[in-house]
Design a protein around this motif. Structure first.
Motif, PDB file in Angstrom:
ATOM      1  N   PRO A 184       0.800  -1.227   0.000  1.00  0.00           N
ATOM      2  CA  PRO A 184       0.000   0.000   0.000  1.00  0.00           C
ATOM      3  C   PRO A 184       0.833   1.278   0.000  1.00  0.00           C
ATOM      4  CG  PRO A 184      -0.070  -1.029   2.146  1.00  0.00           C
ATOM      5  CD  PRO A 184       0.675  -1.973   1.238  1.00  0.00           C
ATOM      6  N   ARG A 185       2.151   1.170   0.154  1.00  0.00           N
ATOM      7  CA  ARG A 185       3.005   2.359   0.202  1.00  0.00           C
ATOM      8  C   ARG A 185       3.687   2.640  -1.123  1.00  0.00           C
ATOM      9  NH1 ARG A 185       6.707  -0.029   4.443  1.00  0.00           N
ATOM     10  NH2 ARG A 185       6.069  -1.797   3.203  1.00  0.00           N
ATOM     11  N   ARG A 186       3.486   1.797  -2.134  1.00  0.00           N
ATOM     12  CA  ARG A 186       4.202   1.962  -3.398  1.00  0.00           C
ATOM     13  C   ARG A 186       3.247   1.933  -4.586  1.00  0.00           C
ATOM     14  NH1 ARG A 186       9.788  -1.019  -3.477  1.00  0.00           N
ATOM     15  NH2 ARG A 186      10.573  -0.312  -1.492  1.00  0.00           N
ATOM     16  N   GLY A 187       3.606   2.653  -5.614  1.00  0.00           N
ATOM     17  CA  GLY A 187       2.969   2.642  -6.932  1.00  0.00           C
ATOM     18  C   GLY A 187       1.488   2.341  -6.964  1.00  0.00           C
ATOM     19  N   LEU A 188       1.165   1.137  -7.395  1.00  0.00           N
ATOM     20  CA  LEU A 188      -0.228   0.729  -7.587  1.00  0.00           C
ATOM     21  C   LEU A 188      -0.987   0.740  -6.268  1.00  0.00           C
ATOM     22  CD1 LEU A 188      -2.386  -0.243  -9.541  1.00  0.00           C
ATOM     23  CD2 LEU A 188      -1.580  -2.575  -9.137  1.00  0.00           C
ATOM     24  N   GLY A 189      -0.312   0.361  -5.177  1.00  0.00           N
ATOM     25  CA  GLY A 189      -0.968   0.383  -3.865  1.00  0.00           C
ATOM     26  C   GLY A 189      -1.408   1.780  -3.470  1.00  0.00           C
ATOM     27  N   VAL A 190      -0.570   2.765  -3.730  1.00  0.00           N
ATOM     28  CA  VAL A 190      -0.921   4.163  -3.429  1.00  0.00           C
ATOM     29  C   VAL A 190      -2.098   4.589  -4.297  1.00  0.00           C
ATOM     30  CG1 VAL A 190      -0.121   6.554  -3.560  1.00  0.00           C
ATOM     31  CG2 VAL A 190       1.405   4.776  -2.676  1.00  0.00           C
ATOM     32  N   PHE A 191      -2.037   4.258  -5.575  1.00  0.00           N
ATOM     33  CA  PHE A 191      -3.132   4.614  -6.479  1.00  0.00           C
ATOM     34  C   PHE A 191      -4.452   4.006  -6.010  1.00  0.00           C
ATOM     35  CE2 PHE A 191      -5.805   3.226 -10.040  1.00  0.00           C
ATOM     36  CZ  PHE A 191      -6.242   4.459 -10.477  1.00  0.00           C
ATOM     37  N   LEU A 192      -4.437   2.707  -5.656  1.00  0.00           N
ATOM     38  CA  LEU A 192      -5.670   2.043  -5.219  1.00  0.00           C
ATOM     39  C   LEU A 192      -6.199   2.639  -3.918  1.00  0.00           C
ATOM     40  CD1 LEU A 192      -4.924  -1.663  -6.134  1.00  0.00           C
ATOM     41  CD2 LEU A 192      -6.482  -0.074  -7.282  1.00  0.00           C
ATOM     42  N   ASN A 193      -5.301   3.009  -3.004  1.00  0.00           N
ATOM     43  CA  ASN A 193      -5.748   3.663  -1.766  1.00  0.00           C
ATOM     44  C   ASN A 193      -6.436   4.992  -2.066  1.00  0.00           C
ATOM     45  OD1 ASN A 193      -4.900   1.646  -0.058  1.00  0.00           O
ATOM     46  ND2 ASN A 193      -2.917   2.588   0.352  1.00  0.00           N
ATOM     47  N   VAL A 194      -5.847   5.784  -2.950  1.00  0.00           N
ATOM     48  CA  VAL A 194      -6.445   7.064  -3.330  1.00  0.00           C
ATOM     49  C   VAL A 194      -7.771   6.823  -4.051  1.00  0.00           C
ATOM     50  CG1 VAL A 194      -6.164   9.111  -4.789  1.00  0.00           C
ATOM     51  CG2 VAL A 194      -4.258   8.297  -3.405  1.00  0.00           C
ATOM     52  N   LEU A 195      -7.801   5.845  -4.954  1.00  0.00           N
ATOM     53  CA  LEU A 195      -9.030   5.527  -5.692  1.00  0.00           C
ATOM     54  C   LEU A 195     -10.158   5.133  -4.742  1.00  0.00           C
ATOM     55  CD1 LEU A 195     -10.407   5.095  -8.455  1.00  0.00           C
ATOM     56  CD2 LEU A 195      -9.610   2.733  -8.340  1.00  0.00           C
ATOM     57  N   HIS A 196      -9.859   4.258  -3.783  1.00  0.00           N
ATOM     58  CA  HIS A 196     -10.880   3.847  -2.806  1.00  0.00           C
ATOM     59  C   HIS A 196     -11.366   5.041  -1.976  1.00  0.00           C
ATOM     60  CE1 HIS A 196     -11.134  -0.560  -3.094  1.00  0.00           C
ATOM     61  NE2 HIS A 196      -9.883  -0.490  -3.545  1.00  0.00           N
ATOM     62  N   ALA A 197     -10.445   5.904  -1.552  1.00  0.00           N
ATOM     63  CA  ALA A 197     -10.828   7.072  -0.752  1.00  0.00           C
ATOM     64  C   ALA A 197     -11.701   8.035  -1.554  1.00  0.00           C
ATOM     65  CB  ALA A 197      -9.577   7.790  -0.247  1.00  0.00           C
ATOM     66  N   LYS A 198     -11.312   8.292  -2.796  1.00  0.00           N
ATOM     67  CA  LYS A 198     -12.097   9.207  -3.647  1.00  0.00           C
ATOM     68  C   LYS A 198     -13.475   8.617  -3.944  1.00  0.00           C
ATOM     69  CE  LYS A 198      -9.212  12.578  -4.497  1.00  0.00           C
ATOM     70  NZ  LYS A 198      -9.522  13.977  -4.229  1.00  0.00           N
ATOM     71  N   ALA A 199     -13.520   7.324  -4.230  1.00  0.00           N
ATOM     72  CA  ALA A 199     -14.803   6.680  -4.519  1.00  0.00           C
ATOM     73  C   ALA A 199     -15.714   6.736  -3.302  1.00  0.00           C
ATOM     74  CB  ALA A 199     -14.582   5.237  -4.953  1.00  0.00           C
ATOM     75  N   GLU A 200     -15.162   6.475  -2.130  1.00  0.00           N
ATOM     76  CA  GLU A 200     -15.953   6.516  -0.907  1.00  0.00           C
ATOM     77  C   GLU A 200     -16.485   7.919  -0.643  1.00  0.00           C
ATOM     78  OE1 GLU A 200     -15.361   5.806   3.874  1.00  0.00           O
ATOM     79  OE2 GLU A 200     -14.035   4.757   2.475  1.00  0.00           O
ATOM     80  N   SER A 201     -15.651   8.941  -0.851  1.00  0.00           N
ATOM     81  CA  SER A 201     -16.103  10.309  -0.612  1.00  0.00           C
ATOM     82  C   SER A 201     -17.159  10.743  -1.625  1.00  0.00           C
ATOM     83  CB  SER A 201     -14.919  11.282  -0.636  1.00  0.00           C
ATOM     84  OG  SER A 201     -14.409  11.408  -1.950  1.00  0.00           O
ATOM     85  N   ALA A 202     -17.170  10.112  -2.800  1.00  0.00           N
ATOM     86  CA  ALA A 202     -18.165  10.441  -3.814  1.00  0.00           C
ATOM     87  C   ALA A 202     -19.376   9.508  -3.752  1.00  0.00           C
ATOM     88  CB  ALA A 202     -17.535  10.360  -5.205  1.00  0.00           C
ATOM     89  N   GLY A 203     -19.372   8.581  -2.789  1.00  0.00           N
ATOM     90  CA  GLY A 203     -20.503   7.663  -2.661  1.00  0.00           C
ATOM     91  C   GLY A 203     -20.493   6.568  -3.708  1.00  0.00           C
TER      92      GLY A 203
END
Length: 128
Positions: free
Chosen positions: A45-64
């Motif tokens: 979760p601290r590198r490349g794709l892991g960081v992207f997926l963490n951001v993607l999940h956070a943005k998706a959650e904030s947008a419902g």
């Protein structure tokens, strides 16, 4: 003086519609890993794709929205019209042509529609 012609809006196709979920290829396996003996590797979760997926999940959650991970295997080889899956369906890197029904599409658009269908099916399936 006429400016450059506007780029056509390719997002208006049937494959691009408004949905309340985001479907992504499951990142734990790569195309180089073959066979049932290969175990999926965890994503750091601290590198490349892991960081992207963490951001993607956070943005998706904030947008419902919901992020649904799907298995990417054969998404670029499977025909969305008839379901026929073979390596010969990929004429070139960019062209998809089904040898069974003759359906043609850009390979990326074809794979995206298959990922969309897999994500919708996975979300509709009852939890086991």
């Amino acid at each position: 003086m006429a400016g450059p012609s506007p780029r056509p809006d390719r997002r208006r196709g049937a494959a691009h519609q408004q949905h309340d979920q985001i479907r992504v290829r499951h990142p734990r396996t790569t195309r180089h890993q073959r066979g049932p003996e290969v175990r999926p590797q965890p994503v750091d979760p601290r590198r490349g794709l892991g960081v992207f997926l963490n951001v993607l999940h956070a943005k998706a959650e904030s947008a419902g929205r919901v992020v649904v991970e799907v298995d990417p295997r054969n998404t670029s080889r499977t025909c969305p019209k008839c379901g026929h899956c073979t390596r010969q369906n990929r004429v070139t890197q960019a062209e998809f042509r089904c040898v069974a029904c003759g359906h043609t599409a850009h390979a990326d658009v074809n794979a995206a529609s298959n990922i969309l269908r897999a994500g919708l099916a996975r979300q509709a399936a009852p939890a086991a």
